[in-house]
Motif scaffolding. Structure first.
Motif, mmCIF file in Angstrom:
data_model
loop_
_atom_site.group_PDB
_atom_site.id
_atom_site.type_symbol
_atom_site.label_atom_id
_atom_site.label_comp_id
_atom_site.label_asym_id
_atom_site.label_seq_id
_atom_site.Cartn_x
_atom_site.Cartn_y
_atom_site.Cartn_z
ATOM 1 N N PHE A 1 33.964 29.496 42.563
ATOM 2 C CA PHE A 1 34.625 30.541 41.762
ATOM 3 C C PHE A 1 33.769 31.801 41.708
ATOM 4 N N SER A 2 32.531 31.656 41.274
ATOM 5 C CA SER A 2 31.664 32.832 41.132
ATOM 6 C C SER A 2 31.304 33.437 42.480
ATOM 7 N N GLY A 3 31.083 32.596 43.493
ATOM 8 C CA GLY A 3 30.649 33.106 44.787
ATOM 9 C C GLY A 3 31.696 33.912 45.531
ATOM 10 N N LEU A 4 32.965 33.606 45.317
ATOM 11 C CA LEU A 4 34.026 34.238 46.104
ATOM 12 C C LEU A 4 34.775 35.341 45.365
ATOM 13 N N LEU A 5 34.400 35.631 44.130
ATOM 14 C CA LEU A 5 35.158 36.590 43.335
ATOM 15 C C LEU A 5 35.174 38.004 43.929
ATOM 16 N N LEU A 6 34.037 38.477 44.418
ATOM 17 C CA LEU A 6 34.010 39.820 45.002
ATOM 18 C C LEU A 6 34.919 39.918 46.217
ATOM 19 N N PHE A 7 34.901 38.893 47.047
ATOM 20 C CA PHE A 7 35.766 38.882 48.219
ATOM 21 C C PHE A 7 37.223 38.762 47.788
ATOM 22 N N GLY A 8 37.479 37.968 46.742
ATOM 23 C CA GLY A 8 38.836 37.877 46.217
ATOM 24 C C GLY A 8 39.329 39.219 45.718
ATOM 25 N N GLY A 9 38.442 39.996 45.109
ATOM 26 C CA GLY A 9 38.813 41.331 44.669
ATOM 27 C C GLY A 9 39.161 42.246 45.827
ATOM 28 N N ARG A 10 38.394 42.167 46.911
ATOM 29 C CA ARG A 10 38.696 42.987 48.087
ATOM 30 C C ARG A 10 40.034 42.578 48.707
ATOM 31 N N LEU A 11 40.325 41.284 48.768
ATOM 32 C CA LEU A 11 41.614 40.829 49.303
ATOM 33 C C LEU A 11 42.769 41.359 48.457
ATOM 34 N N THR A 12 42.565 41.408 47.142
ATOM 35 C CA THR A 12 43.595 41.942 46.253
ATOM 36 C C THR A 12 43.846 43.413 46.539
ATOM 37 N N ASP A 13 42.772 44.199 46.659
ATOM 38 C CA ASP A 13 42.936 45.620 46.917
ATOM 39 C C ASP A 13 43.551 45.875 48.292
ATOM 40 N N ARG A 14 43.367 44.951 49.215
ATOM 41 C CA ARG A 14 43.898 45.139 50.570
ATOM 42 C C ARG A 14 45.347 44.660 50.694
ATOM 43 N N TYR A 15 45.655 43.489 50.123
ATOM 44 C CA TYR A 15 46.963 42.868 50.352
ATOM 45 C C TYR A 15 47.911 42.920 49.143
ATOM 46 N N GLY A 16 47.411 43.311 47.985
ATOM 47 C CA GLY A 16 48.290 43.420 46.825
ATOM 48 C C GLY A 16 48.034 42.340 45.790
ATOM 49 N N GLY A 17 48.165 42.719 44.517
ATOM 50 C CA GLY A 17 47.840 41.806 43.433
ATOM 51 C C GLY A 17 48.773 40.617 43.326
ATOM 52 N N ARG A 18 50.089 40.861 43.348
ATOM 53 C CA ARG A 18 51.019 39.737 43.173
ATOM 54 C C ARG A 18 50.936 38.753 44.324
#
Length: 500
Positions: free
Chosen positions: A90-107
């Protein structure tokens, strides 16, 4: 130029509505709800329930862990890994998860993460052994790392109006600590009469239902950027945070000078140093250093990390004190946290109004001061401390303070964040929330252990020495909260920086 979320002065957050609801009735695009547009209330309820469940899932096996160990004959190392698996991914992948959100969309990323969480939770609930349960818990963390930053990004679209967004974030900030407390509270109740596996059904049901209704209840993705993924930065950040967290986790079993601790800690620090170097030279970094240039934002992230650490330390050490020193049952121990949970709910409900009236910085400082008082009261614990007069006052002040500091700190941490960086902001916010308890537990339990060993060497009995160690840990946490309260008050006049 993208718009920013300006600071809302005291008294302005509540100006957008005369409703008694804790957040304004505004549509997701900042307009009145209309045909085909998701309503604000249900959208917030969905996002908030999922966020609380993600943190609930961290603590869901904390109380049943000894039962799981006896059932499968697990040693200390296996239990440590099982306990930490979810938080590490959870903690290790959060920054990458944030970048995926900004790239592909929140929903889109919110839905994808929910599917992963649901599938992993199903495997965890029926796991035949510790290896499969540990792997499933790790997979749950992967899904959570996609969901958490996406939820913050969607929340930013639901509450596009700055006033309503600030009000919503004040409420949002208290949901995580409430989820963690409910995990500890309910697990003791369930394990008394049912199997611990039923606790793992909670994230399964919540994630599955949320995934089914997301398309109808949340706004569609219409604005997101096709930015580069920065895979080198993502790899360095993920591996660095994971190794650093693992090194801190195993300090409970190995000494700080052992290879099992020093190797991952050193490797994690080196990788995070390399991550900073890569980000400084990258044209499209995963985490722009300008995002952390705002002193108020960095201070707010420290507030969130320390608040999460304080609740984790109290949950762990108080459970050990009540069960191992006072011989309380798991059910009675869980009931001891019931007033704690009630205070969190009540204060969480009014925190938005307090932020609106007094401002996020003042409420943050006041919350930290209240939490410090609660911890210092708990530092007076001994072998004969009564619950009503000895523990309960601290268990009322602490959650009241933490609810305020979490709520107001979340508002400060996300102020002046551009919409295109909503996923990044959610990733950073949740990273602080996850790393804080890991570091806090490692440092404060090490202090408690050192105090216990010192007293035992001096001839004190084990129960007295252990209890004194817990008291020292509570006291140290209290002083840390008090110091950060002073720092927060001093940084309140710093001119805010707009992230680029």
């Amino acid at each position: 130029m993208a718009t920013t979320v300006p600071d809302v002065p005291p008294g302005r957050l509540g100006a957008a509505t005369h409703s008694r609801s804790p957040w304004p009735r505004l549509g997701y695009a900042g307009q009145d709800d209309g045909p085909g547009k998701p309503a604000v209330g249900p959208a917030f309820a969905l996002l908030g329930t999922v966020q609380a469940t993600l943190i609930f899932t961290i603590t869901v096996i904390s109380v049943p862990l000894p039962v799981i160990g006896r059932e499968w004959g697990l040693g200390q190392s296996s239990l440590v890994l099982l306990s930490a698996a979810y938080g590490l991914s959870f903690s290790g992948l959060l920054l990458f998860g944030g970048r995926l959100t900004d790239r592909y969309g929140g929903r889109r990323m919110f839905t994808a993460g929910l599917v992963v969480v649901a599938a992993a939770s199903m495997v965890a609930a029926i796991a035949p052994g510790s290896a499969s349960l540990t792997a499933a818990r790790f997979a749950q963390g992967v899904g959570a790392a996609l969901v958490a930053p996406a939820a913050v990004a969607v929340l930013r679209r639901v509450f596009a109006d700055p006033a309503s967004y600030g009000r919503a974030m004040a409420t949002w900030g208290g949901l995580s600590v409430l989820g963690a407390t409910l995990g500890s509270l309910l697990s003791g109740i369930v394990v008394t009469w049912l199997s611990w596996r039923w606790m793992l059904a909670v994230p399964l049901v919540v994630a599955a239902v949320a995934a089914l209704v997301t398309r109808r209840m949340l706004p569609a993705d219409t604005q997101y950027e096709r930015a580069a993924l920065d895979l080198p930065g993502a790899l360095l950040a993920t591996s660095g945070i994971t190794l650093l967290s693992f090194g801190l986790v195993v300090t409970g079993e190995h000494g700080w000078t052992s290879a099992m601790v020093l190797a991952p800690l050193a490797s994690g620090l080196v990788l995070l140093g390399a991550f900073v170097a890569v980000e400084l030279s990258s044209a499209d970094p995963l985490l722009p250093m300008s995002f952390l240039a705002d002193v108020r934002r960095v201070t707010a992230l420290l507030v969130i990390a320390l608040s999460a650490a304080g609740t984790a330390v109290v949950s762990l050490l108080l459970v050990l004190y009540l069960q191992q020193i006072r011989n309380w049952t798991p059910l009675r121990t869980s009931m001891a946290f019931l007033p704690y949970a009630v205070v969190l709910v009540v204060v969480g409900r009014v925190s938005g109004r307090l932020v609106a009236r007094w401002g996020a910085q003042r409420v943050t400082s006041a919350g930290l001061a209240l939490a410090a008082g609660g911890l210092l009261l708990l530092a007076g614990v001994d072998l004969h401390t009564e619950f009503g007069l000895g523990l309960l006052p601290g268990l009322i002040l602490l959650p009241a303070g933490v609810a305020l500091s979490f709520s107001a700190g979340s508002v400060l941490a996300l102020s002046h964040v551009r919409p295109r960086q909503a996923g990044l902001a959610g990733g950073v916010l949740n990273t602080a929330m996850e790393v804080g308890p890991t570091a806090g537990l490692a440092l404060l339990t090490a202090l408690a252990t050192a105090r216990t060993t010192h007293l035992e060497t001096g001839g004190a009995g084990l129960p007295d020495a252990t209890t004194s160690g817990y008291a020292w840990a509570f006291g140290a946490a209290g002083f840390a909260f008090a110091a950060l309260a002073a720092v927060t008050a001093l940084t309140g006049r710093t001119r805010p920086h707009r992230s680029g």
